[in-house]
Design a protein around this motif. Sequence first.
Motif, short mmCIF file in Angstrom:
data_model
loop_
_atom_site.label_atom_id
_atom_site.label_comp_id
_atom_site.label_asym_id
_atom_site.label_seq_id
_atom_site.Cartn_x
_atom_site.Cartn_y
_atom_site.Cartn_z
N SER A 242 -19.68 -7.35 36.40
CA SER A 242 -20.38 -7.89 35.23
C SER A 242 -20.36 -6.93 34.06
O SER A 242 -20.22 -7.33 32.89
CB SER A 242 -21.82 -8.25 35.61
OG SER A 242 -21.83 -9.30 36.56
N GLU A 243 -20.45 -5.64 34.35
CA GLU A 243 -20.42 -4.64 33.27
C GLU A 243 -19.05 -4.62 32.59
O GLU A 243 -18.96 -4.60 31.36
CB GLU A 243 -20.75 -3.26 33.85
CG GLU A 243 -20.76 -2.15 32.81
CD GLU A 243 -21.08 -0.78 33.41
OE1 GLU A 243 -20.96 0.22 32.69
OE2 GLU A 243 -21.43 -0.73 34.61
N ALA A 244 -17.98 -4.64 33.40
CA ALA A 244 -16.64 -4.62 32.83
C ALA A 244 -16.34 -5.91 32.07
O ALA A 244 -15.70 -5.89 31.00
CB ALA A 244 -15.60 -4.42 33.93
N ALA A 245 -16.82 -7.04 32.60
CA ALA A 245 -16.58 -8.32 31.93
C ALA A 245 -17.19 -8.34 30.54
O ALA A 245 -16.57 -8.80 29.57
CB ALA A 245 -17.15 -9.46 32.77
N ALA A 246 -18.42 -7.83 30.42
CA ALA A 246 -19.06 -7.78 29.10
C ALA A 246 -18.26 -6.90 28.15
O ALA A 246 -18.12 -7.21 26.96
CB ALA A 246 -20.49 -7.26 29.25
N ARG A 247 -17.72 -5.80 28.66
CA ARG A 247 -16.93 -4.89 27.83
C ARG A 247 -15.64 -5.56 27.36
O ARG A 247 -15.27 -5.46 26.18
CB ARG A 247 -16.63 -3.62 28.62
CG ARG A 247 -15.95 -2.53 27.81
CD ARG A 247 -15.92 -1.22 28.57
NE ARG A 247 -15.10 -1.30 29.78
CZ ARG A 247 -15.60 -1.27 31.02
NH1 ARG A 247 -16.90 -1.20 31.21
NH2 ARG A 247 -14.79 -1.31 32.06
N LEU A 251 -13.93 -6.93 23.20
CA LEU A 251 -12.70 -6.38 22.62
C LEU A 251 -12.19 -7.26 21.48
O LEU A 251 -12.37 -8.48 21.50
CB LEU A 251 -11.61 -6.28 23.68
CG LEU A 251 -11.75 -5.22 24.77
CD1 LEU A 251 -10.62 -5.37 25.79
CD2 LEU A 251 -11.75 -3.81 24.17
N PRO A 252 -11.54 -6.67 20.48
CA PRO A 252 -10.83 -7.48 19.49
C PRO A 252 -9.78 -8.35 20.18
O PRO A 252 -9.28 -8.01 21.26
CB PRO A 252 -10.17 -6.43 18.57
CG PRO A 252 -10.96 -5.18 18.79
CD PRO A 252 -11.43 -5.22 20.22
N GLU A 259 -4.88 -6.94 27.59
CA GLU A 259 -5.41 -6.84 28.94
C GLU A 259 -5.04 -8.07 29.77
O GLU A 259 -4.76 -7.97 30.97
CB GLU A 259 -6.94 -6.67 28.90
CG GLU A 259 -7.40 -5.34 28.32
CD GLU A 259 -7.03 -4.17 29.20
OE1 GLU A 259 -6.79 -4.37 30.41
OE2 GLU A 259 -6.96 -3.04 28.69
N VAL A 260 -5.05 -9.24 29.14
CA VAL A 260 -4.64 -10.46 29.84
C VAL A 260 -3.19 -10.33 30.29
O VAL A 260 -2.83 -10.65 31.44
CB VAL A 260 -4.83 -11.69 28.94
CG1 VAL A 260 -4.16 -12.92 29.56
CG2 VAL A 260 -6.31 -11.96 28.71
#
Length: 416
Positions: A242-247, A251-252, A259-260
Amino acid sequence: MVETAKTTQHADIAIAGGGYAALALALALRQGLGPQAAVLVCDPVLARPSAGDGRASAIAAAGRRLLEALGVWARLAASAQPIREMTITDSRTGDAVRPALLTFAGEVEPGEPSAYIIENRVLHDALAAACRDAGLTLLARPVARAQDTGKDTGEAITAHLNDGSRVTARLLVAADGGRSHLRERAGIGIFNRDYGQSGIVATLGCERDHEGRAEEHFLPSGPFAFLPMTGQRGSIVWTETSEAAARYCRLPAELFLDEVARRLGHHLGALTLLEPPQAFPLRLMIAREFYRGRLVLVGDAAHIVHPIAGQGLNLGLRDVAALAESIVDAARLGLDIGGPDVLERYARWRRFDTFTMAAATDALIRLFSNDFDPLRLVRGIGLGVVDRMPGLKQVFVREASGFGGEVPRLLRGERI
């Protein structure tokens, strides 16, 4: 027709909730019971068009048959992308090559795709429009509570709306989502597991044609799925902590797409971000009872599973088919449609399928969301063996398409 609430209304069946399960159930009951049966749907979302949340869902072949039997599929067909192939890989994020370990054909029967991808807002609007065309009563008010839900042994249950008005019904259906307050107030316990993960969802434009191919990449942080959509678009469901998802969602757009591409690869050409990413917390939840008194649970109020297998919406549609058939059969026999025998038939019908799917998705997320080398080796061997067994793969396809076990009539495409 959306009506404002009156002081007291009477219905045969009241449905709390305005999502897919609620609306599909209302249509199924109108079809099976006829216009003489009073079916009422309560939810403030019914006053708003396009109630979707930017996500897309997989509709399995059995779900498509249900929607066709209800007369809704014709409204959806042009917006639904058939899955023609499903490819599964197991790799690390930085791997330059991701060989396909398991590939499924896209047909459950000749000429019948095993699943379709459709935007949630399109599905919701089509169901709501079909309900209005069918003359169903839609109240743009939420149900605040049900009176004596767990103790009610009379012939009716009373639903209190948030404006002080009431609805009395022979049966109250809680289709009010995973955090159902009706389920909670009835004292129905749940089994709940928080995965500590969130699913990042975004809609992408693709430079190259995806050819109807869905992809699922099992990565150490969790699965990354690409779901093909109409018009050279695709929806991603990307699992992270959840922490990484919010980060990642902050992102721009250019960095997010980089990342995708690290996870999806470059075979679809340049990607564009058509809708901003959103993150949704992931958990497993199953109600310990599917009914109590004259209150019965369907859809997310009864169960939530990890999206790793894309079965959340389809489980809800299976609930709809089983409950509608149980109610309609009882009505034709002159039985009490809210009686314990009727609701127990529904609960028995859905209990095994729900627990099986929950156990399967939970096992998959635990098996594949790690980077333990010996386990990765076993996974690769296992997927490779399955890929070489066409008969076994076809069994998996039929199960995922909703044709396992005792299949209700609507899921076979038959009217009730």
